[in-house]
Design an enzyme around this catalytic site. Structure first.
Site, PDB file in Angstrom:
ATOM      1  CE  LYS A   1      -3.554  -0.463  -0.390  1.00 55.45           C
ATOM      2  NZ  LYS A   1      -4.247  -0.811  -1.674  1.00 55.45           N
ATOM      3  N   GLY A   2       2.067   1.154  -0.565  1.00 59.23           N
ATOM      4  CA  GLY A   2       2.930   2.329  -0.666  1.00 59.23           C
ATOM      5  C   GLY A   2       2.920   2.960  -2.042  1.00 59.23           C
TER       6      GLY A   2
ATOM      7  CB  THR B   1       4.820  -1.621  -4.855  1.00 62.85           C
ATOM      8  OG1 THR B   1       3.600  -2.310  -4.500  1.00 62.85           O
ATOM      9  CG2 THR B   1       5.572  -1.271  -3.578  1.00 62.85           C
ATOM     10  NE  ARG B   2       0.452  -4.348  -9.753  1.00 64.49           N
ATOM     11  CZ  ARG B   2       0.973  -5.388 -10.406  1.00 64.49           C
ATOM     12  NH1 ARG B   2       1.380  -5.243 -11.655  1.00 64.49           N
ATOM     13  NH2 ARG B   2       1.104  -6.555  -9.812  1.00 64.49           N
TER      14      ARG B   2
ATOM     15  NE  ARG C   1      -0.424   6.178   1.018  1.00 64.53           N
ATOM     16  CZ  ARG C   1      -1.553   5.564   0.684  1.00 64.53           C
ATOM     17  NH1 ARG C   1      -1.557   4.238   0.502  1.00 64.53           N
ATOM     18  NH2 ARG C   1      -2.667   6.244   0.531  1.00 64.53           N
TER      19      ARG C   1
ATOM     20  N   PRO D   1     -11.865   4.804  -1.437  1.00 63.45           N
ATOM     21  CG  PRO D   1     -14.159   5.049  -1.071  1.00 63.45           C
ATOM     22  CD  PRO D   1     -13.171   4.536  -2.075  1.00 63.45           C
ATOM     23  CG  HIS D   2      -8.144   5.771   3.033  1.00 58.88           C
ATOM     24  ND1 HIS D   2      -6.936   6.358   3.348  1.00 58.88           N
ATOM     25  CD2 HIS D   2      -7.883   4.913   2.010  1.00 58.88           C
ATOM     26  CE1 HIS D   2      -5.992   5.894   2.553  1.00 58.88           C
ATOM     27  NE2 HIS D   2      -6.540   5.019   1.733  1.00 58.88           N
TER      28      HIS D   2
END
Length: 342
Positions: free
Chosen positions: A100-101, A103-104, A181, A308-309
């Site tokens: 979740k930084g 990378t993709r 991140r 969305p978070h």
């Protein structure tokens, strides 16, 4: 791998025996069983994916063009190379973190470069599939010509204790890219991803802290991944800092061409991927790739990116910022970069 918030709850007290006692016990057990099922499902979602299927065995060349060599001082003996255009090689560079930084996004941006050949899926070789051996790992890689770079990404490598030694055994010259991140934002994004797969998950607060707003629960993987300084210490026992490039996940969004330019320099590539390749998608909230020549439409990452978070109380966010601050500052000192998270 994932930690959890406590379940809590007490057992019901029986009055008498027989049917009365059975009814008294069944009532309070129901919510406990439901909570256990939800947490169990969460733990399954938090585990890394399975090993990818073994690639079709390559056809061996009738005779190697050059003698087989060891990959490195501690590496396995050289392996026969497949025939055909190009060769399957071990990656010269790895995107080792973090989940979740970004990378993709970085991988997809780099795949625009004609001298980068990247494995699209995450092989999880150095954390989950190592027993399959280096020959299997190399069989997964795309063929490359001389002058091209083979790249793969598996973000969980950065937090896997055994990964540095295993990668060093393949080649001590491997270049290592780490996308980082703000650890608070990263943890919330991690939770959002799991929540989308496991509705009914306990709240972020319940998982991040013990006993309400008590001590931060570093056993929970979403929190533990953000302790970047601790993870980097494990890697620096084998790799010098010069083998690393630390990419800002925030700048990958605000200035993708600038960050990708740094990565191209690190890999020894000409800066082919530039600002002309990107546009900002306001709906998703991050950069997308412009329509390639001959392509049908612009290309963005999948719908799972930019979700969305969930709303997290400010008191929870503040406590986590305070918790991570000393770890962040140590990470800045170790890398020589201030990421501006504090």
């Amino acid at each position: 791998m994932a930690g959890s918030g406590g379940l809590g709850g007490g057992a019901g007290g029986g009055q008498g025996a027989g049917a009365g006692q059975g009814a008294a016990l069944r009532g309070p057990r129901a919510p406990l069983l439901l909570a256990a099922l939800v947490l169990g499902a969460y733990c399954l979602c938090a585990l890394p994916g399975r090993c990818p299927p073994a690639a079709r065995a390559p056809v061996p060349a009738p005779a190697p063009a050059e003698p087989l060599r060891a990959v490195g001082p501690r590496g396995a003996p050289g392996l026969p190379v497949a025939s055909g255009p190009g060769r399957r090689r071990f990656p010269q560079a790895l995107i080792v973190g973090v989940k979740k930084g970004g990378t993709r996004a970085l991988l997809e941006f780099l795949r625009l470069h004609p001298d980068v050949r990247a494995l699209g899926s995450e092989p999880h070789f150095f954390d989950r599939c190592y027993e399959r051996g280096l020959a299997w790992y190399r069989s997964l890689m795309p063929r490359t010509l001389d002058g091209q770079i083979t790249l793969e990404k598996t973000p969980s490598y950065f937090v896997t204790r055994e990964a540095p030694g295993r990668i060093h055994g393949m080649s001590p010259d491997t270049k290592l890219i780490v996308v980082v991140r703000n650890p608070v934002t990263r943890a919330i994004s991690d939770y959002a991803q799991t929540l989308s797969k496991t509705p009914g998950l306990p709240s972020f607060r319940a998982l991040a802290f013990r006993h309400g707003l008590g001590p931060v629960d570093t056993a929970w993987s979403a929190v533990r991944i953000g302790l970047y300084a601790q993870h980097l210490t494990n890697w620096l026992r084998l790799f010098p800092l010069s083998r690393f490039l630390f990419v800002s996940g925030e700048r990958l969004v605000s200035d993708p061409a600038g960050e990708v330019g740094r990565v191209q320099d690190f890999l020894g590539l000409k800066r082919v991927v530039t600002d002309k390749h990107f546009y900002f998608n306001a709906t998703k909230g991050f950069p997308c790739l412009k329509k390639a020549q001959g392509g049908s439409r612009p290309r963005c990452l999948g719908k799972s990116k930019g979700r969305p978070h969930p709303r997290v109380p400010e008191a929870v966010v503040r406590r986590l910022r305070d918790f991570y601050r000393p770890f962040n500052r140590r990470f800045y000192q170790m890398t020589g970069q201030d990421f501006g998270w504090d």
